[in-house]
Design a protein around this motif. Structure first.
Motif, PDB file in Angstrom:
ATOM      1  N   THR A 153      38.654  45.211  42.286  1.00  0.00           N
ATOM      2  CA  THR A 153      38.953  43.839  41.860  1.00  0.00           C
ATOM      3  C   THR A 153      38.754  42.871  43.012  1.00  0.00           C
ATOM      4  OG1 THR A 153      40.539  44.626  40.212  1.00  0.00           O
ATOM      5  CG2 THR A 153      40.726  42.330  40.893  1.00  0.00           C
ATOM      6  N   SER A 154      39.202  43.251  44.224  1.00  0.00           N
ATOM      7  CA  SER A 154      39.035  42.390  45.395  1.00  0.00           C
ATOM      8  C   SER A 154      37.561  42.175  45.720  1.00  0.00           C
ATOM      9  CB  SER A 154      39.744  43.013  46.609  1.00  0.00           C
ATOM     10  OG  SER A 154      41.112  43.178  46.350  1.00  0.00           O
ATOM     11  N   THR A 180      45.696  38.435  38.695  1.00  0.00           N
ATOM     12  CA  THR A 180      45.760  38.532  40.157  1.00  0.00           C
ATOM     13  C   THR A 180      45.594  37.131  40.732  1.00  0.00           C
ATOM     14  OG1 THR A 180      44.762  40.736  40.114  1.00  0.00           O
ATOM     15  CG2 THR A 180      44.757  39.585  42.206  1.00  0.00           C
ATOM     16  N   ILE A 208      42.494  47.958  42.497  1.00  0.00           N
ATOM     17  CA  ILE A 208      42.743  46.767  43.321  1.00  0.00           C
ATOM     18  C   ILE A 208      41.585  46.525  44.275  1.00  0.00           C
ATOM     19  CG2 ILE A 208      44.244  45.817  45.126  1.00  0.00           C
ATOM     20  CD1 ILE A 208      46.580  47.257  43.677  1.00  0.00           C
ATOM     21  N   LYS A 264      49.995  36.401  47.698  1.00  0.00           N
ATOM     22  CA  LYS A 264      49.208  37.201  46.757  1.00  0.00           C
ATOM     23  C   LYS A 264      50.157  37.759  45.710  1.00  0.00           C
ATOM     24  CE  LYS A 264      49.224  41.065  50.024  1.00  0.00           C
ATOM     25  NZ  LYS A 264      49.910  40.319  51.088  1.00  0.00           N
ATOM     26  N   TRP A 265      49.661  37.789  44.486  1.00  0.00           N
ATOM     27  CA  TRP A 265      50.489  38.233  43.381  1.00  0.00           C
ATOM     28  C   TRP A 265      49.652  39.069  42.421  1.00  0.00           C
ATOM     29  CZ3 TRP A 265      55.463  36.614  44.073  1.00  0.00           C
ATOM     30  CH2 TRP A 265      55.652  35.512  44.913  1.00  0.00           C
ATOM     31  N   LEU A 266      50.243  40.147  41.953  1.00  0.00           N
ATOM     32  CA  LEU A 266      49.641  40.959  40.892  1.00  0.00           C
ATOM     33  C   LEU A 266      50.687  41.101  39.802  1.00  0.00           C
ATOM     34  CD1 LEU A 266      47.445  42.786  39.692  1.00  0.00           C
ATOM     35  CD2 LEU A 266      48.443  44.681  40.969  1.00  0.00           C
TER      36      LEU A 266
END
Length: 202
Positions: free
Chosen positions: A14-15, A195, A11, A61-63
């Motif tokens: 990825t961010s 994401t 995560i 925010k969504w994963l």
């Protein structure tokens, strides 16, 4: 424990990648807008970026990780389901369409992993994004590739794409992959996922 540490690292990276891609996208947009005859996709107007960051942005925010497919559309499970508000979901009842909750500018990162079986012919991989605005649906070829599988063992292949787009409440987003029967759903910690982060209000 190792899985949790790997998920956090994934995560974080990825961010970081999303932020770098955002900067590159903004610079590309600025330079492309100066080129005559260049088609602009109505995703984000760079001239309004400064004003967007003056307002307090909700932390949407969504994963979501893909768990299956139906009619080539990926079916999603919410990975952060324990952290969301009760009764609040971004998925429709079939779990194939993501329904936007608020107006805003969203960062969207999609990754699809494939397990390619040995064969003589080349394999064409495609990742399509459908955006439903209510009165119409637009289709974007988000990513594509052609792979040649040599040897006797299955080979992993990956398609990914980054989108920065303005969406209104009740707009819907769906992801289609081809060939859908070769998509890998096994977590590593996430093989095929999406994401979505609300970057700014509009």
């Amino acid at each position: 424990m190792d899985t949790a540490r790997a998920a956090r690292a994934h995560i974080i990276w990825t961010s970081i990648a999303l932020v770098l891609i955002l900067i590159a996208s903004c610079l590309t947009y600025v330079f492309m807008s100066k080129v005559s005859g260049c088609q602009r996709i109505n995703i984000v107007n760079v001239s309004t970026i400064e004003s967007m960051f003056r307002h307090q942005v909700s932390r949407e925010k969504w994963l979501l990780k893909a768990c299956n497919h139906t009619n080539d559309r990926l079916v999603w499970d919410e990975e952060w389901e324990d952290h969301k508000s009760p009764g609040k979901s971004i998925l429709d009842q079939n779990k194939t369409w993501l329904v936007v909750q608020e107006n805003g500018v969203y960062l969207v990162y999609i990754q699809a992993n494939f397990e390619l079986k040995p064969q003589k012919d080349t394999v064409k991989l495609n990742l399509l994004v459908d955006l439903n605005y209510g009165e119409k649906t637009e289709i974007f070829t988000a990513a594509h590739d052609t792979q040649v599988v040599n040897g006797n063992k299955p080979v992993d292949a990956k398609l990914n794409t980054f989108l920065l787009m303005y969406m209104q409440s009740t707009n819907q987003l769906s992801v289609r992959v081809y060939p859908s029967n070769l998509v890998n759903y096994n977590p590593r910690p996430f093989s095929t996922f999406i994401t979505i982060i609300k970057w700014a209000d509009w």
